[in-house]
Design a protein around this motif. Structure first.
Motif, PDB file in Angstrom:
ATOM      1  N   THR A  99       0.842  -1.190   0.000  1.00  0.00           N
ATOM      2  CA  THR A  99       0.000   0.000   0.000  1.00  0.00           C
ATOM      3  C   THR A  99       0.881   1.245   0.000  1.00  0.00           C
ATOM      4  O   THR A  99       2.105   1.177   0.209  1.00  0.00           O
ATOM      5  N   GLY A 100       0.245   2.394  -0.222  1.00  0.00           N
ATOM      6  CA  GLY A 100       0.990   3.646  -0.159  1.00  0.00           C
ATOM      7  C   GLY A 100       1.642   3.841   1.191  1.00  0.00           C
ATOM      8  O   GLY A 100       2.807   4.246   1.287  1.00  0.00           O
ATOM      9  N   ARG A 101       0.902   3.549   2.275  1.00  0.00           N
ATOM     10  CA  ARG A 101       1.442   3.689   3.619  1.00  0.00           C
ATOM     11  C   ARG A 101       2.621   2.737   3.845  1.00  0.00           C
ATOM     12  O   ARG A 101       3.665   3.131   4.390  1.00  0.00           O
ATOM     13  N   GLN A 102       2.484   1.481   3.405  1.00  0.00           N
ATOM     14  CA  GLN A 102       3.557   0.507   3.597  1.00  0.00           C
ATOM     15  C   GLN A 102       4.815   0.899   2.830  1.00  0.00           C
ATOM     16  O   GLN A 102       5.939   0.724   3.328  1.00  0.00           O
ATOM     17  N   ASN A 103       4.621   1.443   1.632  1.00  0.00           N
ATOM     18  CA  ASN A 103       5.770   1.906   0.858  1.00  0.00           C
ATOM     19  C   ASN A 103       6.514   3.009   1.596  1.00  0.00           C
ATOM     20  O   ASN A 103       7.746   2.971   1.717  1.00  0.00           O
ATOM     21  N   LEU A 104       5.787   3.997   2.088  1.00  0.00           N
ATOM     22  CA  LEU A 104       6.440   5.103   2.786  1.00  0.00           C
ATOM     23  C   LEU A 104       7.141   4.621   4.054  1.00  0.00           C
ATOM     24  O   LEU A 104       8.266   5.049   4.352  1.00  0.00           O
ATOM     25  N   GLU A 105       6.520   3.736   4.797  1.00  0.00           N
ATOM     26  CA  GLU A 105       7.145   3.228   6.023  1.00  0.00           C
ATOM     27  C   GLU A 105       8.397   2.415   5.712  1.00  0.00           C
ATOM     28  O   GLU A 105       9.392   2.466   6.449  1.00  0.00           O
ATOM     29  N   LEU A 125       2.640  12.815   5.847  1.00  0.00           N
ATOM     30  CA  LEU A 125       2.815  13.084   4.419  1.00  0.00           C
ATOM     31  C   LEU A 125       1.621  12.614   3.599  1.00  0.00           C
ATOM     32  O   LEU A 125       1.236  13.251   2.618  1.00  0.00           O
ATOM     33  N   LEU A 126       1.037  11.490   3.969  1.00  0.00           N
ATOM     34  CA  LEU A 126      -0.172  11.029   3.279  1.00  0.00           C
ATOM     35  C   LEU A 126      -1.287  12.054   3.417  1.00  0.00           C
ATOM     36  O   LEU A 126      -2.018  12.344   2.457  1.00  0.00           O
ATOM     37  N   GLU A 127      -1.402  12.638   4.591  1.00  0.00           N
ATOM     38  CA  GLU A 127      -2.409  13.675   4.814  1.00  0.00           C
ATOM     39  C   GLU A 127      -2.063  14.934   4.032  1.00  0.00           C
ATOM     40  O   GLU A 127      -2.924  15.559   3.402  1.00  0.00           O
ATOM     41  N   PHE A 128      -0.802  15.311   4.054  1.00  0.00           N
ATOM     42  CA  PHE A 128      -0.342  16.523   3.374  1.00  0.00           C
ATOM     43  C   PHE A 128      -0.640  16.469   1.878  1.00  0.00           C
ATOM     44  O   PHE A 128      -1.043  17.462   1.276  1.00  0.00           O
ATOM     45  N   PHE A 129      -0.443  15.301   1.265  1.00  0.00           N
ATOM     46  CA  PHE A 129      -0.663  15.146  -0.169  1.00  0.00           C
ATOM     47  C   PHE A 129      -2.056  14.596  -0.509  1.00  0.00           C
ATOM     48  O   PHE A 129      -2.295  14.154  -1.637  1.00  0.00           O
ATOM     49  N   SER A 130      -2.966  14.629   0.461  1.00  0.00           N
ATOM     50  CA  SER A 130      -4.357  14.185   0.256  1.00  0.00           C
ATOM     51  C   SER A 130      -4.421  12.738  -0.223  1.00  0.00           C
ATOM     52  O   SER A 130      -5.257  12.378  -1.062  1.00  0.00           O
ATOM     53  N   LEU A 131      -3.550  11.904   0.309  1.00  0.00           N
ATOM     54  CA  LEU A 131      -3.498  10.493  -0.070  1.00  0.00           C
ATOM     55  C   LEU A 131      -4.011   9.575   1.036  1.00  0.00           C
ATOM     56  O   LEU A 131      -3.988   8.347   0.874  1.00  0.00           O
ATOM     57  N   THR A 132      -4.471  10.146   2.129  1.00  0.00           N
ATOM     58  CA  THR A 132      -4.947   9.307   3.235  1.00  0.00           C
ATOM     59  C   THR A 132      -6.057   8.345   2.818  1.00  0.00           C
ATOM     60  O   THR A 132      -6.039   7.169   3.224  1.00  0.00           O
ATOM     61  N   PRO A 133      -7.040   8.769   1.982  1.00  0.00           N
ATOM     62  CA  PRO A 133      -8.084   7.821   1.563  1.00  0.00           C
ATOM     63  C   PRO A 133      -7.536   6.611   0.800  1.00  0.00           C
ATOM     64  O   PRO A 133      -8.170   5.557   0.767  1.00  0.00           O
ATOM     65  N   TYR A 142      -2.643   2.931  -8.130  1.00  0.00           N
ATOM     66  CA  TYR A 142      -2.600   4.392  -8.087  1.00  0.00           C
ATOM     67  C   TYR A 142      -2.580   4.977  -9.501  1.00  0.00           C
ATOM     68  O   TYR A 142      -1.969   4.412 -10.421  1.00  0.00           O
ATOM     69  N   SER A 143      -3.180   6.146  -9.666  1.00  0.00           N
ATOM     70  CA  SER A 143      -3.097   6.901 -10.915  1.00  0.00           C
ATOM     71  C   SER A 143      -1.716   7.547 -11.022  1.00  0.00           C
ATOM     72  O   SER A 143      -0.941   7.563 -10.048  1.00  0.00           O
ATOM     73  N   THR A 144      -1.403   8.110 -12.197  1.00  0.00           N
ATOM     74  CA  THR A 144      -0.111   8.778 -12.383  1.00  0.00           C
ATOM     75  C   THR A 144       0.072   9.917 -11.394  1.00  0.00           C
ATOM     76  O   THR A 144       1.142  10.089 -10.797  1.00  0.00           O
ATOM     77  N   GLY A 145      -0.986  10.704 -11.189  1.00  0.00           N
ATOM     78  CA  GLY A 145      -0.894  11.815 -10.254  1.00  0.00           C
ATOM     79  C   GLY A 145      -0.659  11.353  -8.832  1.00  0.00           C
ATOM     80  O   GLY A 145       0.149  11.941  -8.099  1.00  0.00           O
ATOM     81  N   MET A 146      -1.343  10.288  -8.408  1.00  0.00           N
ATOM     82  CA  MET A 146      -1.164   9.760  -7.056  1.00  0.00           C
ATOM     83  C   MET A 146       0.245   9.204  -6.880  1.00  0.00           C
ATOM     84  O   MET A 146       0.873   9.381  -5.826  1.00  0.00           O
ATOM     85  N   ARG A 147       0.745   8.533  -7.901  1.00  0.00           N
ATOM     86  CA  ARG A 147       2.095   7.969  -7.825  1.00  0.00           C
ATOM     87  C   ARG A 147       3.145   9.070  -7.669  1.00  0.00           C
ATOM     88  O   ARG A 147       4.095   8.924  -6.900  1.00  0.00           O
ATOM     89  N   GLN A 148       2.954  10.144  -8.423  1.00  0.00           N
ATOM     90  CA  GLN A 148       3.944  11.212  -8.343  1.00  0.00           C
ATOM     91  C   GLN A 148       3.871  11.951  -7.008  1.00  0.00           C
ATOM     92  O   GLN A 148       4.890  12.384  -6.464  1.00  0.00           O
ATOM     93  N   LYS A 149       2.675  12.095  -6.458  1.00  0.00           N
ATOM     94  CA  LYS A 149       2.552  12.676  -5.118  1.00  0.00           C
ATOM     95  C   LYS A 149       3.273  11.808  -4.087  1.00  0.00           C
ATOM     96  O   LYS A 149       3.977  12.318  -3.204  1.00  0.00           O
ATOM     97  N   LEU A 150       3.089  10.489  -4.178  1.00  0.00           N
ATOM     98  CA  LEU A 150       3.771   9.592  -3.249  1.00  0.00           C
ATOM     99  C   LEU A 150       5.281   9.660  -3.448  1.00  0.00           C
ATOM    100  O   LEU A 150       6.056   9.539  -2.496  1.00  0.00           O
ATOM    101  N   ASN A 151       5.688   9.877  -4.685  1.00  0.00           N
ATOM    102  CA  ASN A 151       7.102  10.017  -5.006  1.00  0.00           C
ATOM    103  C   ASN A 151       7.694  11.231  -4.299  1.00  0.00           C
ATOM    104  O   ASN A 151       8.787  11.164  -3.702  1.00  0.00           O
ATOM    105  N   VAL A 152       6.984  12.366  -4.351  1.00  0.00           N
ATOM    106  CA  VAL A 152       7.451  13.568  -3.650  1.00  0.00           C
ATOM    107  C   VAL A 152       7.406  13.346  -2.139  1.00  0.00           C
ATOM    108  O   VAL A 152       8.319  13.754  -1.409  1.00  0.00           O
ATOM    109  N   ALA A 153       6.348  12.673  -1.662  1.00  0.00           N
ATOM    110  CA  ALA A 153       6.240  12.381  -0.227  1.00  0.00           C
ATOM    111  C   ALA A 153       7.433  11.573   0.256  1.00  0.00           C
ATOM    112  O   ALA A 153       7.993  11.828   1.331  1.00  0.00           O
TER     113      ALA A 153
END
Length: 322
Positions: A99-105, A125-133, A142-153
């Motif tokens: 998941t996005g959270r697992q990747n960041l951790e 960071l998930l909250e900051f980039f509106s990725l918490t949902p 993830y969409s391209t936009g979501m992936r790039q947000k996670l990339n910056v996060a």
């Protein structure tokens, strides 16, 4: 002690090639203040990504020096890496089934953040980039936009003061790109006072985001200034491309004496052709004087016409003798 966020002096880099080497950077001098949003603008192959890779300690310069946050990129590479975040477009090193959270951790653990701190920072960071949902959703969905947000996060996990972004909105839809630009400008730079260096081909992105812009072309930093100033200067001149048959020696000094000629530079040269870019002031092209100079030198013309490269009119400043 105060220091520049990014500094480079006489920086060069050459890639090995089948015949000799390819010069990607040619004596780049650069000074970027802390808290500044700096854009690198230029065509493909200009050396933008090479410059970022050197500043991020991914490759070493051939010669010259560079410092990031006061640390030398060669002698103090570990300290540089501790103070920077790096984002490339189309990043593919995330784990699709996590998941996005697992990747960041996971990547926070690689940054030596304790488990509790890693969980807290990932949630922030998930909250900051509106990725918490989407935090519990596999990255592969993830969409391209979501992936790039996670990339910056991910680049911000260790809270670096300097952030390098290589075409961060590439491939994103208009709405997602605008949303990311707003976060970068309003939050990271204006509110958090981070230093951001961004590479882009997008003129609107450059105007909207950047405090200062460096125009890079053929490995040389041709101009640095505020976007509005550079665009105003570009609109007052026009670049024409002149293609000549064969290798023509010493012709640039004749052309540089023509009325309203600001500069003459060599775009390329082989045994079979010489390509010159002529920058004329006030969009005025003295064609009659140009053809007289060509006839006087007895050179053969293959093509002559406008070179429509947007801010390319700024790239052709220093004269190079043929």
């Amino acid at each position: 002690m105060s220091h520049l966020a990014i500094a480079a002096s006489a920086l060069t880099h050459a890639f090995p090639a089948a015949r000799g080497s390819v010069q990607a950077l040619r004596g780049v001098d650069l000074r970027i203040e802390p808290g500044q949003f700096f854009g690198l603008f230029g065509p493909n192959g200009a050396g933008k990504t090479t410059l970022i890779r050197i500043l991020a300690t991914l490759i070493r310069p051939t010669s010259g020096t560079a410092q990031v946050h006061g640390f030398d990129v060669v002698r103090q590479a570990a300290q540089v890496r501790a103070h920077i975040g790096l984002v490339f477009s189309n990043e593919n090193t995330f784990y699709g089934r996590l998941t996005g959270r697992q990747n960041l951790e996971f990547f926070a653990a690689l940054q030596n953040l304790p488990r509790r701190a890693a969980r807290r920072r990932a949630a922030e960071l998930l909250e900051f980039f509106s990725l918490t949902p989407a935090a519990q959703v596999p990255f592969q969905t993830y969409s391209t936009g979501m992936r790039q947000k996670l990339n910056v996060a991910r680049a911000l996990l260790h809270n670096p003061p300097v952030l390098f972004l290589d075409e961060p909105t590439k491939g994103m839809d208009v709405l997602s790109a605008e949303n990311l630009r707003s976060l970068l400008r309003m939050e990271l730079v204006e509110r958090q006072h981070r230093t951001v260096m961004l590479t882009t081909h997008d003129l609107e992105e450059m105007e909207t985001l950047c405090d200062q812009v460096g125009i890079l072309d053929h490995g040389q930093l041709r101009a640095v200034g505020a976007p509005a100033d550079l665009i105003r200067e570009a609109s007052a001149s026009v670049v024409y491309r002149l293609e000549l048959v064969g290798r023509v020696n010493g012709f640039t000094r004749h052309l540089s004496n023509l009325p309203n000629v600001q500069s003459v530079t060599v775009a390329s040269q082989t045994e079979h052709a010489t390509v010159l870019d002529l920058t004329f002031a006030d969009s005025h092209t003295p064609e009659s004087e140009l053809w007289q100079a060509i006839l006087a030198q007895n050179v053969k013309v293959k093509r002559f016409g406008p070179k429509d490269d947007g801010l390319a009119t700024l790239l052709k400043r220093p004269e190079q003798n043929v």
